[in-house]
Design an enzyme around this catalytic site. Structure first.
Site, PDB file in Angstrom:
ATOM      1  N   GLN A   1      -8.077  11.515  29.629  1.00  0.00           N
ATOM      2  CA  GLN A   1      -7.914  10.207  29.371  1.00  0.00           C
ATOM      3  C   GLN A   1      -8.086  10.336  27.951  1.00  0.00           C
ATOM      4  OE1 GLN A   1     -10.567   7.609  31.052  1.00  0.00           O
ATOM      5  NE2 GLN A   1      -8.953   6.246  31.818  1.00  0.00           N
TER       6      GLN A   1
ATOM      7  N   SER B   1     -10.675   7.046  23.499  1.00  0.00           N
ATOM      8  CA  SER B   1     -11.688   7.070  22.120  1.00  0.00           C
ATOM      9  C   SER B   1     -11.294   7.754  21.054  1.00  0.00           C
ATOM     10  CB  SER B   1     -13.108   7.718  22.532  1.00  0.00           C
ATOM     11  OG  SER B   1     -13.597   7.012  23.625  1.00  0.00           O
TER      12      SER B   1
ATOM     13  N   GLU C   1     -12.701   0.745  39.764  1.00  0.00           N
ATOM     14  CA  GLU C   1     -13.806   1.933  40.256  1.00  0.00           C
ATOM     15  C   GLU C   1     -14.624   1.493  41.352  1.00  0.00           C
ATOM     16  OE1 GLU C   1     -15.663   4.412  36.985  1.00  0.00           O
ATOM     17  OE2 GLU C   1     -14.180   3.064  35.846  1.00  0.00           O
TER      18      GLU C   1
HETATM   19  C1  LIG Z   1     -19.857  12.943  28.368  1.00  0.00           C
HETATM   20  C2  LIG Z   1     -18.784  11.851  27.861  1.00  0.00           C
HETATM   21  C3  LIG Z   1     -17.335  12.117  28.301  1.00  0.00           C
HETATM   22  C4  LIG Z   1     -16.256  11.026  27.528  1.00  0.00           C
HETATM   23  N1  LIG Z   1     -15.271  11.294  28.346  1.00  0.00           N
HETATM   24  C5  LIG Z   1     -14.211  10.625  27.535  1.00  0.00           C
HETATM   25  C6  LIG Z   1     -12.720  10.728  27.992  1.00  0.00           C
HETATM   26  O1  LIG Z   1     -12.650  11.269  28.670  1.00  0.00           O
HETATM   27  N2  LIG Z   1     -11.930   9.772  27.141  1.00  0.00           N
HETATM   28  C7  LIG Z   1     -12.405   8.988  26.389  1.00  0.00           C
HETATM   29  O2  LIG Z   1     -11.580   8.246  25.620  1.00  0.00           O
HETATM   30  N3  LIG Z   1     -13.728   8.955  25.767  1.00  0.00           N
HETATM   31  C8  LIG Z   1     -14.618   9.533  26.387  1.00  0.00           C
HETATM   32  N4  LIG Z   1     -15.861   9.527  26.310  1.00  0.00           N
HETATM   33  C9  LIG Z   1     -16.058   8.517  25.233  1.00  0.00           C
HETATM   34  C10 LIG Z   1     -16.958   7.326  25.505  1.00  0.00           C
HETATM   35  O3  LIG Z   1     -16.248   6.231  26.004  1.00  0.00           O
HETATM   36  C11 LIG Z   1     -17.731   6.857  24.099  1.00  0.00           C
HETATM   37  O4  LIG Z   1     -18.678   7.758  23.603  1.00  0.00           O
HETATM   38  C12 LIG Z   1     -18.107   5.406  24.248  1.00  0.00           C
HETATM   39  O5  LIG Z   1     -17.587   4.309  24.808  1.00  0.00           O
HETATM   40  C13 LIG Z   1     -19.141   5.050  23.268  1.00  0.00           C
HETATM   41  O6  LIG Z   1     -18.137   4.975  21.915  1.00  0.00           O
HETATM   42  P1  LIG Z   1     -18.987   5.839  20.726  1.00  0.00           P
HETATM   43  O7  LIG Z   1     -19.460   6.978  21.308  1.00  0.00           O
HETATM   44  O8  LIG Z   1     -17.955   5.904  19.621  1.00  0.00           O
HETATM   45  O9  LIG Z   1     -20.477   5.039  20.217  1.00  0.00           O
HETATM   46  P2  LIG Z   1     -20.372   3.717  19.501  1.00  0.00           P
HETATM   47  O10 LIG Z   1     -19.513   2.564  19.909  1.00  0.00           O
HETATM   48  O11 LIG Z   1     -20.455   3.942  18.128  1.00  0.00           O
HETATM   49  O12 LIG Z   1     -21.841   3.328  19.720  1.00  0.00           O
HETATM   50  C14 LIG Z   1     -23.030   3.705  18.883  1.00  0.00           C
HETATM   51  C15 LIG Z   1     -24.115   2.984  19.287  1.00  0.00           C
HETATM   52  O13 LIG Z   1     -24.147   1.544  19.208  1.00  0.00           O
HETATM   53  C16 LIG Z   1     -24.231   0.676  20.374  1.00  0.00           C
HETATM   54  N5  LIG Z   1     -23.183  -0.498  20.400  1.00  0.00           N
HETATM   55  C17 LIG Z   1     -21.768  -0.323  20.000  1.00  0.00           C
HETATM   56  N6  LIG Z   1     -21.111  -1.495  20.190  1.00  0.00           N
HETATM   57  C18 LIG Z   1     -22.235  -2.632  20.721  1.00  0.00           C
HETATM   58  C19 LIG Z   1     -22.387  -4.104  20.966  1.00  0.00           C
HETATM   59  N7  LIG Z   1     -21.257  -4.433  20.885  1.00  0.00           N
HETATM   60  N8  LIG Z   1     -23.254  -4.204  21.317  1.00  0.00           N
HETATM   61  C20 LIG Z   1     -24.494  -3.480  21.393  1.00  0.00           C
HETATM   62  N9  LIG Z   1     -24.479  -2.283  21.197  1.00  0.00           N
HETATM   63  C21 LIG Z   1     -23.546  -1.520  20.576  1.00  0.00           C
HETATM   64  C22 LIG Z   1     -23.859   1.829  21.525  1.00  0.00           C
HETATM   65  O14 LIG Z   1     -24.473   1.118  22.647  1.00  0.00           O
HETATM   66  C23 LIG Z   1     -24.149   2.898  21.023  1.00  0.00           C
HETATM   67  O15 LIG Z   1     -25.812   2.872  21.254  1.00  0.00           O
HETATM   68  C24 LIG Z   1     -16.835  10.422  26.765  1.00  0.00           C
HETATM   69  C25 LIG Z   1     -18.231  10.300  26.104  1.00  0.00           C
HETATM   70  C26 LIG Z   1     -18.917  11.369  26.763  1.00  0.00           C
HETATM   71  C27 LIG Z   1     -20.566  11.200  26.312  1.00  0.00           C
END
Ligand SMILES: Cc1cc2nc3c(=O)[nH]c(=O)nc-3n(C[C@H](O)[C@H](O)[C@H](O)COP(=O)(O)OP(=O)(O)OC[C@H]3O[C@@H](n4cnc5c(N)ncnc54)[C@H](O)[C@@H]3O)c2cc1C
Lengths: 385, 376
Positions: free
Chosen positions: A129, A132, A247
């Site tokens: 997928q 991100s 899901e």
């Molecule tokens: C093991 C793993 C596998 C993954 N696999 C995939 C994949 O296959 N495909 C894919 O596309 N993505 C994947 N992801 C990505 C995942 O979906 C994102 O990491 C996740 O959505 C968070 O985005 P970010 O890491 O940019 O964090 P950010 O959005 O930058 O968040 C940083 C911090 O801010 C907080 N935050 C952000 N917005 C808000 C809000 N509105 N209110 C309160 N708090 C907030 C978050 O909770 C977090 O603590 C994967 C991630 C991991 C760890």
């Protein structure tokens, strides 16, 4: 008051149990899931997947014409219980089956369904997928990768990140911006992209476990044919949300794996020497073990209630809470496992699992974002951001 | 697991009855200094048939189970009703049935089922904390039949309004369950923090008593006591579930109404996440409680006990948190006597500490699944 169950589910359970007993050879248990597989070990997993699929035991919820059994939610749960009971390795397409196939089934053209579904089910194609991006995580709708129409093709540019299975994937469900002038949610489209196209580069990302658990994908002028579009143009947000929402069947069996791990941990604690007795006899650890066991039981009861809510069409909040509870339980389990292991907690599988458990409150939407969603959708509170 | 239509109707009728006849403002609050006596409403509940749900039909009861009884407990907790339902219609009736004393005690069962008399159950003693096996109260057989009990039971819910007490005592090295009539016991109200659930100390000095299940049940009443306690425990948790659900609903509603900084406080993420944590606690407790109610009727002894321990361990952990979070959402007004939220909090603290707290039930779970291999 009655416990949900059905004759069809029990029949399926008996049949699958017998089939697993006859077919699940120990060698198939060498790797537990594609997430832990390398390019070498994946072949064993694929072989097992094909065997399962060809016997009609993969993707049983799908329509029969794509190799499924039109199985209802109770049968899906019976399937998950039996696969867990037999300690079957996971199918190689965890993301494809649970997240991508529902979108293809809902929005795909007949040609797309024919082309992709059977091969996904058999594990002939592995899917990832691409949602991100470096600057679009929780705020996924701010994604910037573009696909501009050029003749019969889309030309894709941009970067995706954190892509699980990116190394092994043959295909990618990709979210791209097709209308840069529209508001964020309205200008996104969903493309089904062949990962072998020229201009695609996949690079590993080493995670906190020291392994390359996910990948980043770079797209440089990648020409993707028009038939890759899944669902209507510019409506990829809706398509992606079916994906993320679909899901529910899996939700009701989330407790299985974690409860098995909890039972295994208790066994391990009983065999871990400590002060002339075992770690399970230590008063503090004993209570911690009981607590994580309690959490597993609570998750199970929540899942059961979610399931019976689905079956009896009672709208309840259980489903929306399951991922939160599941991730907390997995993380507490990893912590208690480390406490039981003592100094051994710093090495080996306990150490790896401890680190990996941090991802459960991030992947698939962070805990905070999950709580926002519950606050808005279940409690009807205004958006806070 | 879903309730059937009859069960939903039962819930509806109890909820409506309590809303009309025992509202918090009109009924519960004026009695906060009382001893838990609620004669008029109690009679009304009895007329609804609610007091006899668990009692067998042969005694004029409904012959139903813990699922129905638990629904009533939940509604009673939700309404903060101070009457002795859990002690009488649940506890005393369950004790008689578990002792195999159904025939001999048909008269008492009938009176409990019709609400004419009130029962209470006295199993715990101050020094034994939550260990119901550690009983210092002694039972002595009297020449010519009957028994005499000496000891102190505390805290005993609803003892001040009870006509008959079911008491555990050591009878020559085995545990027995006995019935003591009110006039033979010294009953001293304990006051305590929860004005909606009254506790008392029961002092027995050579008190005349009859033994439950004499000549019929097992000589050692441990199994009967365990079965009774599991039922009391899930009833208690169901009571807390009702109170916790109401506290949560009030807090969630307030988050929509109350405005600060020009916005509803429910638009602040910190408040939202507190509410979601409350919902998570509540729904986990609900799932565990309903399963334990079901298990009390339909599962074997081991699963019934396991399910009760799971439900109570978590209830004791989560209910005080739900109550505390509710007060936090209301803030200043939530800290006043005038606002109702403290009443829910106090009810939840009662549920936390009666019949085993989190630690006690975790230890019990450990005994079931850590000391030996956990069930698959
Ligand atoms: C093991 C793993 C596998 C993954 N696999 C995939 C994949 O296959 N495909 C894919 O596309 N993505 C994947 N992801 C990505 C995942 O979906 C994102 O990491 C996740 O959505 C968070 O985005 P970010 O890491 O940019 O964090 P950010 O959005 O930058 O968040 C940083 C911090 O801010 C907080 N935050 C952000 N917005 C808000 C809000 N509105 N209110 C309160 N708090 C907030 C978050 O909770 C977090 O603590 C994967 C991630 C991991 C760890």
């Amino acid at each position: 008051m009655s416990v949900p169950g059905s004759e069809a589910a029990e029949a399926l359970r008996r049949e699958l149990r017998a089939w697993l007993e006859a077919n699940l050879e120990p060698r198939f248990r060498a790797v537990s899931s594609a997430l832990a597989a390398s390019a070498d070990t994946i072949e064993v997993l694929r072989e097992w997947n094909r065997k399962v699929a060809d016997a009609g035991w993969a993707a049983i919820s799908w329509p029969a014409e794509y190799g499924g059994r039109d199985a209802g939610v109770l049968e899906q749960v019976a399937w998950a219980e039996e696969m867990d009971r037999a300690r079957s390795p996971a199918l190689v397409n965890p993301i494809g089956l649970s997240n991508i196939a529902p979108a293809i089934l809902a929005y795909g053209t007949p040609a797309q369904k024919d082309r992709f579904l059977q091969r996904m089910r058999r594990g002939d194609d592995i899917w990832c997928q691409g949602f991100s991006e470096p600057d679009a995580g929780s705020d996924l709708a701010s994604l910037r990768a573009t696909a501009l129409q050029d003749g019969d093709d889309f030309v894709v540019n941009g970067q995706k990140v954190w892509n699980t299975l990116g190394n092994l994937a043959d295909w990618c469900e990709l979210l791209v911006r097709t209308d840069p002038d529209a508001p964020p949610h309205k200008g996104i489209s969903c493309l089904l992209v062949d990962m072998r196209l020229p201009g695609i580069e996949v690079r590993p990302i080493v995670t906190i476990t020291g392994e390359a658990e996910f990948f980043e994908i770079f797209f440089a002028d990648v020409r993707v044919p028009a038939e890759a579009l899944l669902g209507p143009l510019h409506q990829g947000w809706r398509v992606a949300m079916t994906t993320l929402n679909n899901e529910r069947g899996a939700v009701a069996s989330l407790h299985l794996a974690v409860r098995r791990k909890i039972r295994d941990l208790i066994e391990r604690a009983r065999a871990t020497p400590m002060g002339g007795a075992s770690a399970a006899d230590d008063p503090v650890l004993r209570r911690r073990l009981a607590h994580v066991y309690l959490e597993g039981e609570l998750l199970r009861r929540l899942s059961d209630r979610a399931l019976s809510g689905i079956v009896s069409q009672r709208a309840g909040p259980e489903g929306a809470l399951t991922k939160l509870v599941w991730s907390q339980t997995e993380q507490h389990l990893a912590e208690v496992a480390a406490e039981v292991a003592g100094p051994e907690a710093l090495v080996g599988e306990v150490a790896r699992a401890r680190l990996a458990s941090r991802s459960y409150s991030i992947a698939g939407g962070t805990t905070q974002v999950n709580k926002n969603v519950v606050a808005q959708r279940v409690l009807g509170l205004p958006r806070s951001y | 697991m879903e309730f059937d239509e009859t069960q939903e109707m039962l819930r509806e009728s109890v909820r409506r009855f309590l809303a009309e006849r025992a509202s918090i403002t009109g009924y519960v609050r004026p009695r906060l200094d009382g001893d838990g006596r609620t004669d008029d409403v109690w009679r009304g509940l009895a007329e609804l048939g609610v007091c006899g749900l668990l009692a067998p039909e042969s005694a004029g009861g409904g012959g139903l189970g813990m699922v129905e009884t638990g629904i009533v407990c939940e509604e009673i907790g939700r309404a903060l009703y101070p009457g002795p339902f859990a002690s009488s219609a649940l506890g005393a009736v369950a004790a008689i049935l578990a002792s195999g004393a159904e025939e001999r005690e048909r008269a008492l069962l009938g009176e409990l089922a019709s609400g004419r008399r009130v029962g209470a159950v006295a199993l715990h003693e101050t020094r034994s904390r939550y260990d119901w096996r550690a009983v210092e109260t002694r039972a002595r057989a009297r020449n010519g039949g009957g028994w005499r009990l000496t000891g102190v039971k505390s805290p005993v819910p609803d003892a001040a309004v009870a006509d008959a007490l079911v008491v555990s005592a050591d009878a020559d090295g085995v545990l027995g369950l006995f019935v003591v009539e009110k006039e033979n016991a010294g009953i001293e109200p304990l006051g305590g923090l929860d004005p909606t659930r009254r506790l008392a100390r029961v002092t027995l000095e050579d008190a005349p008593a009859r033994r439950l299940g004499e000549g019929k049940g097992e000589r050692d009443a441990s199994r009967a006591i365990a079965a009774t306690l599991d039922r009391i425990v899930v009833g208690l948790v169901a009571d807390g579930l009702g109170a916790a659900a109401r506290a949560f609903e009030l807090a969630a509603a307030y988050a929509h109404e109350r405005r600060q900084f020009g916005k509803p406080i429910g638009s602040f993420q910190a408040v939202q996440h507190v509410l979601v944590d409350m919902l998570q606690d509540l729904e986990l407790a609900r799932a565990a409680t309903y399963h334990a109610l079901w298990a009390a009727d339909a599962a074997d002894d081991a699963e019934r006990h396991h399910a009760a321990a799971v439900a109570k361990a978590f209830a004791s952990e989560a209910f005080p948190r739900i109550g505390a979070n509710a007060i936090q959402v209301f803030a200043g007004i939530g800290y006043t006597w005038e606002h109702d939220v403290h009443l829910y909090y106090k009810r939840l603290l009662t549920v936390q500490h009666l019949c085993g707290d989190e630690a006690a039930h975790l230890d019990e779970l450990a005994r079931l699944v850590v000391d030996r291999a956990p069930p698959a």
